[in-house]
Write a protein that holds these residues in place. Structure first.
Motif, PDB file in Angstrom:
ATOM      1  N   MET A  34      17.798 -35.825 -23.012  1.00 17.86           N
ATOM      2  CA  MET A  34      19.149 -35.250 -23.058  1.00 17.86           C
ATOM      3  C   MET A  34      19.903 -35.499 -21.755  1.00 17.86           C
ATOM      4  N   ASP A  35      19.212 -35.372 -20.618  1.00 12.85           N
ATOM      5  CA  ASP A  35      19.866 -35.621 -19.330  1.00 12.85           C
ATOM      6  C   ASP A  35      20.334 -37.060 -19.203  1.00 12.85           C
ATOM      7  N   HIS A  36      19.599 -38.005 -19.823  1.00 11.83           N
ATOM      8  CA  HIS A  36      19.939 -39.427 -19.732  1.00 11.83           C
ATOM      9  C   HIS A  36      20.729 -39.917 -20.941  1.00 11.83           C
ATOM     10  N   LYS A  37      21.257 -38.986 -21.732  1.00 11.51           N
ATOM     11  CA  LYS A  37      22.133 -39.302 -22.874  1.00 11.51           C
ATOM     12  C   LYS A  37      21.447 -40.158 -23.931  1.00 11.51           C
ATOM     13  N   GLU A  38      20.115 -40.075 -23.993  1.00 10.08           N
ATOM     14  CA  GLU A  38      19.390 -40.793 -25.042  1.00 10.08           C
ATOM     15  C   GLU A  38      19.368 -39.994 -26.346  1.00 10.08           C
ATOM     16  N   ALA A  39      19.675 -38.721 -26.263  1.00  9.89           N
ATOM     17  CA  ALA A  39      19.739 -37.863 -27.450  1.00  9.89           C
ATOM     18  C   ALA A  39      20.857 -36.844 -27.245  1.00  9.89           C
ATOM     19  N   THR A  40      21.510 -36.479 -28.336  1.00  8.93           N
ATOM     20  CA  THR A  40      22.647 -35.566 -28.254  1.00  8.93           C
ATOM     21  C   THR A  40      22.219 -34.103 -28.230  1.00  8.93           C
ATOM     22  N   ASP A  41      21.064 -33.805 -28.821  1.00 13.53           N
ATOM     23  CA  ASP A  41      20.579 -32.428 -28.851  1.00 13.53           C
ATOM     24  C   ASP A  41      19.059 -32.443 -28.969  1.00 13.53           C
ATOM     25  N   ARG A  42      18.449 -31.281 -28.880  1.00 16.25           N
ATOM     26  CA  ARG A  42      16.989 -31.197 -28.864  1.00 16.25           C
ATOM     27  C   ARG A  42      16.391 -31.607 -30.209  1.00 16.25           C
ATOM     28  N   THR A  44      17.533 -33.820 -32.308  1.00 20.65           N
ATOM     29  CA  THR A  44      17.571 -35.289 -32.376  1.00 20.65           C
ATOM     30  C   THR A  44      16.496 -35.892 -31.494  1.00 20.65           C
ATOM     31  N   ALA A  45      16.288 -35.322 -30.314  1.00 22.16           N
ATOM     32  CA  ALA A  45      15.257 -35.825 -29.408  1.00 22.16           C
ATOM     33  C   ALA A  45      13.875 -35.700 -30.038  1.00 22.16           C
ATOM     34  N   ILE A  46      13.616 -34.586 -30.707  1.00 24.32           N
ATOM     35  CA  ILE A  46      12.325 -34.396 -31.370  1.00 24.32           C
ATOM     36  C   ILE A  46      12.123 -35.443 -32.452  1.00 24.32           C
ATOM     37  N   LYS A  47      13.170 -35.724 -33.229  1.00 24.26           N
ATOM     38  CA  LYS A  47      13.081 -36.736 -34.287  1.00 24.26           C
ATOM     39  C   LYS A  47      12.796 -38.123 -33.702  1.00 24.26           C
ATOM     40  N   LEU A  48      13.423 -38.416 -32.566  1.00 23.67           N
ATOM     41  CA  LEU A  48      13.211 -39.723 -31.928  1.00 23.67           C
ATOM     42  C   LEU A  48      11.760 -39.886 -31.487  1.00 23.67           C
ATOM     43  N   ILE A  49      11.217 -38.872 -30.814  1.00 27.18           N
ATOM     44  CA  ILE A  49       9.850 -38.983 -30.325  1.00 27.18           C
ATOM     45  C   ILE A  49       8.856 -38.943 -31.483  1.00 27.18           C
ATOM     46  N   GLN A  50       9.193 -38.232 -32.556  1.00 23.74           N
ATOM     47  CA  GLN A  50       8.329 -38.245 -33.734  1.00 23.74           C
ATOM     48  C   GLN A  50       8.243 -39.651 -34.324  1.00 23.74           C
ATOM     49  N   LYS A  51       9.353 -40.394 -34.240  1.00 24.25           N
ATOM     50  CA  LYS A  51       9.340 -41.792 -34.685  1.00 24.25           C
ATOM     51  C   LYS A  51       8.341 -42.608 -33.874  1.00 24.25           C
ATOM     52  N   LEU A  52       8.339 -42.398 -32.558  1.00 22.29           N
ATOM     53  CA  LEU A  52       7.392 -43.112 -31.702  1.00 22.29           C
ATOM     54  C   LEU A  52       5.957 -42.751 -32.056  1.00 22.29           C
ATOM     55  N   GLU A  64      -4.675 -33.815 -31.492  1.00 23.78           N
ATOM     56  CA  GLU A  64      -4.723 -32.594 -32.282  1.00 23.78           C
ATOM     57  C   GLU A  64      -3.418 -32.343 -33.014  1.00 23.78           C
ATOM     58  N   HIS A  65      -2.307 -32.763 -32.425  1.00 23.04           N
ATOM     59  CA  HIS A  65      -0.989 -32.477 -32.997  1.00 23.04           C
ATOM     60  C   HIS A  65      -0.349 -33.774 -33.487  1.00 23.04           C
ATOM     61  N   LYS A  66      -0.203 -33.921 -34.783  1.00 18.55           N
ATOM     62  CA  LYS A  66       0.477 -35.087 -35.339  1.00 18.55           C
ATOM     63  C   LYS A  66       1.992 -34.903 -35.323  1.00 18.55           C
ATOM     64  N   GLU A  67       2.407 -33.642 -35.307  1.00 17.48           N
ATOM     65  CA  GLU A  67       3.837 -33.333 -35.297  1.00 17.48           C
ATOM     66  C   GLU A  67       4.275 -33.046 -33.862  1.00 17.48           C
ATOM     67  N   PHE A  68       5.259 -33.799 -33.389  1.00 19.63           N
ATOM     68  CA  PHE A  68       5.740 -33.622 -32.020  1.00 19.63           C
ATOM     69  C   PHE A  68       6.517 -32.322 -31.916  1.00 19.63           C
ATOM     70  N   LYS A  69       6.181 -31.510 -30.919  1.00 18.50           N
ATOM     71  CA  LYS A  69       6.788 -30.192 -30.791  1.00 18.50           C
ATOM     72  C   LYS A  69       7.460 -30.027 -29.431  1.00 18.50           C
ATOM     73  N   ASP A  70       8.529 -29.248 -29.422  1.00 21.65           N
ATOM     74  CA  ASP A  70       9.248 -28.924 -28.193  1.00 21.65           C
ATOM     75  C   ASP A  70       8.468 -27.807 -27.494  1.00 21.65           C
ATOM     76  N   ALA A  71       7.391 -28.177 -26.814  1.00 17.19           N
ATOM     77  CA  ALA A  71       6.497 -27.190 -26.209  1.00 17.19           C
ATOM     78  C   ALA A  71       5.816 -27.805 -24.999  1.00 17.19           C
ATOM     79  N   LYS A  72       5.030 -26.998 -24.299  1.00 14.00           N
ATOM     80  CA  LYS A  72       4.306 -27.483 -23.118  1.00 14.00           C
ATOM     81  C   LYS A  72       2.971 -28.076 -23.551  1.00 14.00           C
TER      82      LYS A  72
END
Length: 369
Positions: A34-42, A44-52, A64-72
């Motif tokens: 988000m800071d580097h304008k690669e995603a407009t919101d969180r 969208t960012a999650i969807k992008l990294i899930q694609k990767l 352990e986690h197949k689903e990318f989560k906005d977490a630590k």
């Protein structure tokens, strides 16, 4: 990935007395996007990294986690732990990318506006001229081999006939690269592409694993999060290529709360240490070779380790170094005319990284009897 290394978003991290090499925190990556304008919101960012993750580019450090989560949670690029899948499609893509970069950097006028059957095409090249160039540059030894290579590139969508009217033949027909490998794609473009899941993890020649790993153990040697990462190709680009780095960490953890990490030095591929005097002594069973390696957009595709003299620890089989004849266990004698027999691998790496894209290396390898 390289930007994240440079900005220390990817680094060795500790959790519960354990070190996890070359990983990033999911939440921090989303902030960075988000800071580097690669995603407009969180979201969208999650969807992008899930694609990767779906494409096998990144994975949770313990799978352990197949689903990318906005977490630590700790995630890692597969190129940083040697598990990036080098299947046939990836190898052809990387070969095409290297050829394209080499062609664009050569200053040749082969690619230019051309005309076929009264129609003008931009950035086109003639089949027979392309074959001549591949042989001249050492990408193929004969016309039949070059033709087979180009047909593979065509079948995998790297090149095409200008009007899609012909398969590849050694002729005056015109062809074009379908991909501009130099165009920097934005992550947002991933959301318009169809996802393909790549299950499981894949071994790599750059992943030095234990001989008898325990069940569920995915131990690997860390890639150093310094500029040395640029010496590797693998993709390639990818390289491909990941490498065993200088930090020497083993990560053998099944989860974030298990036993502590085992620390060790990267195991050398050499059977025994060899001194410069032994290499250069009269009658020694070593032969000197000169290698000219043209780096691609990612690097040169090899890993140097050791000291006085350094040796080749790993070679990306689909990289420029392998194509030039570099092999594991060769000793590095000189780089671009400078003797490096009495320095360590850090000095050699720095010499390569600060020099030209084309490097000339003298190496010595043991004779086979």
């Amino acid at each position: 990935r390289l930007r994240l290394h440079d900005e220390k978003v990817i680094k060795d991290r500790r959790h519960n007395l354990r070190t996890y090499p070359n990983c990033f925190v999911a939440k921090e990556l989303i902030d960075w996007l988000m800071d580097h304008k690669e995603a407009t919101d969180r979201d969208t960012a999650i969807k992008l990294i899930q694609k990767l993750a779906d494409h096998g580019i990144i994975h949770h450090v313990c799978d352990e986690h197949k689903e990318f989560k906005d977490a630590k949670l700790f995630y890692r690029f597969r190129k940083d732990d040697g598990t990036f899948p080098l299947d046939n499609e990836v190898k052809v893509f990387m070969r095409g990318q290297r050829i394209y970069e080499k062609l664009m950097s050569s200053g040749t006028s082969m690619i230019q506006p051309r005309e076929e059957e009264g129609i003008k095409y931009d950035r086109a090249f003639m089949a027979s001229e392309f074959i001549d160039w591949l042989i001249k540059e050492g990408e193929a030894t004969a016309r039949t081999e070059a033709e087979q290579l180009i047909r593979r590139l065509l079948e995998h969508g790297i090149i095409q006939h200008v009007s899609n009217g012909h398969h590849f033949v050694d002729s005056n027909l015109l062809y074009q690269f379908k991909m501009n490998f130099r165009r920097r794609r934005r992550l947002m473009e991933l959301l318009n592409e169809k996802s393909s899941f790549i299950p499981g993890s894949h071994d790599s020649p750059f992943c030095l694993r234990k001989h008898n790993p325990e069940s569920g153990n995915t131990s690997f040697l860390s890639v150093s999060p310094t500029k040395e990462i640029r010496i590797i190709s693998a993709v390639r680009r990818s390289s491909m290529s990941s490498s065993c780095g200088s930090s020497g960490y083993y990560s053998s953890s099944p989860n974030l709360s298990g036993s502590p990490t085992v620390l060790c030095n990267p195991k050398s591929v050499l059977k025994r240490p060899v001194s410069p005097e032994e290499l250069l002594s009269p009658g020694a069973p070593y032969v000197k070779r000169t290698l000219t390696i043209v780096g691609d957009a990612v690097g040169w595709g090899f890993v140097v380790r050791g000291s006085k003299p350094c040796h080749i620890q790993a070679v990306d089989p689909s990289g420029p170094a392998a194509a030039a004849g570099m092999k594991v266990c060769q000793f590095v004698v000189s780089v671009n005319g400078l003797s490096v027999l009495h320095v360590d691998y850090r000095a050699v790496s720095n010499l390569i990284l600060t020099g030209p894209r084309t490097i000339v290396m003298e190496v010595m390898e043991e004779l086979d009897y």
